[in-house]
Design an enzyme around this catalytic site. Structure first.
Site, PDB file in Angstrom:
ATOM      1  N   ALA A 113       3.892   3.772  -4.203  1.00  0.00           N
ATOM      2  CA  ALA A 113       2.533   3.354  -3.836  1.00  0.00           C
ATOM      3  C   ALA A 113       2.417   1.838  -3.766  1.00  0.00           C
ATOM      4  O   ALA A 113       2.531   1.248  -2.689  1.00  0.00           O
ATOM      5  CB  ALA A 113       1.520   3.943  -4.825  1.00  0.00           C
ATOM      6  N   CYS A 114       2.183   1.197  -4.906  1.00  0.00           N
ATOM      7  CA  CYS A 114       1.831  -0.225  -4.898  1.00  0.00           C
ATOM      8  C   CYS A 114       2.925  -1.110  -4.298  1.00  0.00           C
ATOM      9  O   CYS A 114       2.628  -2.112  -3.646  1.00  0.00           O
ATOM     10  CB  CYS A 114       1.477  -0.681  -6.316  1.00  0.00           C
ATOM     11  SG  CYS A 114       0.070   0.242  -6.993  1.00  0.00           S
TER      12      CYS A 114
END
Length: 207
Positions: A113-114
């Site tokens: 994700a990030c």
């Protein structure tokens, strides 16, 4: 060579190096991930690289920047954000742009994700992104590997903390960074570090 990293052309982006996220990491042993992240940050400090450090949800779940990393640069600003994609946070993006560097080294959690979102967005914005894979953690081995594949497929380059250090040093006669670079390897470089320490001991004249 333009393609190689130098202390003058790159910056380190640390994203979500927080305990609440590290609890979920299964892509590698968590202590190894922490050790590699420390080694990478020590490398950035040894070569005076600009750093942008950002956390998310630090008050509600993820917690503050990991203490081992905070201790290395206790006065460095840590930019809090709500968006999973750091590139979509105006403050973080402005801090990255302010480094003036077009080559960005990424480390943090979670790979799926990030890290992925920021890397893909920065690539699209014209930056060269380097994902320090052994200083990034994913929820599963498969998820981490697939995230790396997706980023590489969009042009990001995969590397390791030790390759970053050796690429920045490149010549052991560069005395201005020799001692600091060697110290990072001796502390974190496993057998290679042991070998460097041994060689230094053997070459040091007896008192």
């Amino acid at each position: 060579m333009q393609d190689l990293l130098t202390p003058q052309n790159c910056a380190l982006i640390l994203l979500d190096q927080q305990a609440g996220l590290q609890f979920g990491v299964q892509s590698m042993e968590r202590q190894t991930l922490l050790n590699n992240s420390v080694a990478l940050m020590e490398t950035a400090l040894a070569f005076s690289l600009p750093m942008v450090i950002s956390t998310s949800a630090s008050k509600v779940y993820s917690g503050p920047l990991l203490p081992d990393l905070h201790a290395l640069a206790p006065e460095h600003p840590v930019l809090e954000r709500r968006n999973m994609n750091a590139w979509e946070d105006d403050t973080v993006r402005a801090a990255i742009e302010a480094t003036g560097r077009k080559k960005l080294l990424f480390s943090g959690m979670l790979s799926e994700a990030c890290i992925s979102f920021a890397v893909l967005s920065a690539q699209e914005a014209g930056y060269e992104c380097y994902v320090v894979g052994d200083a990034c953690g994913g929820l599963t081995v498969a998820g981490h590997d697939l995230a790396l594949q997706r980023m590489a497929g969009k042009g990001a380059q995969l590397t390791s903390w030790l390759q970053v250090l050796l690429e920045l040093q490149r010549d052991w006669t560069r005395r201005e960074t020799y001692d600091a670079a060697r110290a990072v390897i001796e502390k974190n470089g496993g057998g290679y570090g042991v070998g460097l320490r041994y060689a230094r001991q053997m070459l040091t004249p007896p008192q």
